[in-house]
Motif scaffolding. Structure first.
Motif, mmCIF file in Angstrom:
data_model
loop_
_atom_site.group_PDB
_atom_site.id
_atom_site.type_symbol
_atom_site.label_atom_id
_atom_site.label_comp_id
_atom_site.label_asym_id
_atom_site.label_seq_id
_atom_site.Cartn_x
_atom_site.Cartn_y
_atom_site.Cartn_z
ATOM 1 N N GLU A 2 0.828 -1.206 0.000
ATOM 2 C CA GLU A 2 0.000 0.000 0.000
ATOM 3 C C GLU A 2 0.864 1.258 0.000
ATOM 4 N N ALA A 3 1.927 1.250 0.784
ATOM 5 C CA ALA A 3 2.823 2.411 0.851
ATOM 6 C C ALA A 3 3.493 2.646 -0.501
ATOM 7 N N SER A 4 3.885 1.582 -1.189
ATOM 8 C CA SER A 4 4.521 1.720 -2.503
ATOM 9 C C SER A 4 3.551 2.318 -3.513
ATOM 10 N N SER A 5 2.341 1.806 -3.540
ATOM 11 C CA SER A 5 1.323 2.312 -4.453
ATOM 12 C C SER A 5 0.986 3.763 -4.131
ATOM 13 N N LEU A 6 0.844 4.068 -2.856
ATOM 14 C CA LEU A 6 0.548 5.428 -2.424
ATOM 15 C C LEU A 6 1.690 6.372 -2.791
ATOM 16 N N ALA A 7 2.921 5.928 -2.636
ATOM 17 C CA ALA A 7 4.081 6.756 -2.992
ATOM 18 C C ALA A 7 4.044 7.116 -4.472
ATOM 19 N N GLU A 8 3.692 6.174 -5.318
ATOM 20 C CA GLU A 8 3.599 6.460 -6.752
ATOM 21 C C GLU A 8 2.481 7.451 -7.040
ATOM 22 N N GLN A 9 1.348 7.304 -6.358
ATOM 23 C CA GLN A 9 0.227 8.231 -6.541
ATOM 24 C C GLN A 9 0.616 9.637 -6.072
ATOM 25 N N VAL A 10 1.283 9.715 -4.930
ATOM 26 C CA VAL A 10 1.730 11.012 -4.407
ATOM 27 C C VAL A 10 2.700 11.657 -5.397
ATOM 28 N N ALA A 11 3.641 10.887 -5.916
ATOM 29 C CA ALA A 11 4.610 11.419 -6.878
ATOM 30 C C ALA A 11 3.902 11.990 -8.103
ATOM 31 N N THR A 12 2.888 11.309 -8.577
ATOM 32 C CA THR A 12 2.140 11.781 -9.747
ATOM 33 C C THR A 12 1.439 13.101 -9.451
ATOM 34 N N VAL A 13 0.786 13.183 -8.291
ATOM 35 C CA VAL A 13 0.071 14.416 -7.922
ATOM 36 C C VAL A 13 1.053 15.571 -7.730
ATOM 37 N N VAL A 14 2.145 15.319 -7.019
ATOM 38 C CA VAL A 14 3.113 16.383 -6.740
ATOM 39 C C VAL A 14 3.750 16.891 -8.030
ATOM 40 N N THR A 15 4.170 16.006 -8.898
ATOM 41 C CA THR A 15 4.841 16.437 -10.127
ATOM 42 C C THR A 15 3.875 17.057 -11.141
ATOM 43 N N SER A 16 2.570 16.883 -10.930
ATOM 44 C CA SER A 16 1.604 17.526 -11.822
ATOM 45 C C SER A 16 1.332 18.981 -11.425
ATOM 46 N N HIS A 17 1.819 19.385 -10.253
ATOM 47 C CA HIS A 17 1.646 20.778 -9.826
ATOM 48 C C HIS A 17 2.475 21.665 -10.758
ATOM 49 N N PRO A 18 1.907 22.761 -11.245
ATOM 50 C CA PRO A 18 2.629 23.589 -12.217
ATOM 51 C C PRO A 18 3.924 24.222 -11.709
ATOM 52 N N SER A 19 4.089 24.356 -10.411
ATOM 53 C CA SER A 19 5.314 24.959 -9.878
ATOM 54 C C SER A 19 6.375 23.934 -9.507
ATOM 55 N N VAL A 20 6.078 22.646 -9.661
ATOM 56 C CA VAL A 20 7.048 21.598 -9.337
ATOM 57 C C VAL A 20 7.789 21.200 -10.605
ATOM 58 N N VAL A 21 9.111 21.353 -10.576
ATOM 59 C CA VAL A 21 9.952 20.972 -11.711
ATOM 60 C C VAL A 21 10.189 19.469 -11.682
ATOM 61 N N ARG A 22 10.535 18.963 -10.490
ATOM 62 C CA ARG A 22 10.769 17.526 -10.321
ATOM 63 C C ARG A 22 10.871 17.211 -8.835
#
Length: 108
Positions: free
Chosen positions: A8-28
């Motif tokens: 669950e933590a691995s799947s959640l980490a991938e989901q969090v990464a997707t949401v965070v990197t989709s923010h327009p002010s996040v480069v990476r």
């Protein structure tokens, strides 16, 4: 927050990464000085996101584009990620910044 299983933590980490990197002010995502802000997934390492177990906070490392005030962007990210993670506290480290129009940090 209930303690997530490793899967669950691995799947959640991938989901969090997707949401965070989709923010327009996040480069990476950013792994921190020693690269220790990370989640280990089967066959790879997801740098920049660590899902806390139990009472531990979620940790994020990001590189931001300086197109908006940093505290505002951090608040937005913290709110989104905390909601995704059942209200868990979220620690965010801004590891570097990029000027508008640039794609990567400028070396000092």
């Amino acid at each position: 927050m209930t303690v997530p299983t490793t899967t669950e933590a691995s799947s959640l980490a991938e989901q969090v990464a997707t949401v965070v990197t989709s923010h327009p002010s996040v480069v990476r995502l950013h792994g921190g000085v020693f690269g220790d802000v990370a989640t280990y997934l089967p066959g790879r390492k997801l740098t920049g996101v660590r899902i806390g177990m139990g009472e531990e906070p979620v940790e994020l490392g990001v590189v931001l584009r300086l197109d908006r005030p940093i505290p505002q962007v951090v608040r937005e990210l913290r709110q989104k990620v905390s909601t995704m993670c059942g209200g868990a506290p979220v620690d965010i480290t801004v590891g570097d910044a990029v000027l508008p129009g640039e794609t990567e940090p400028v070396a000092p």
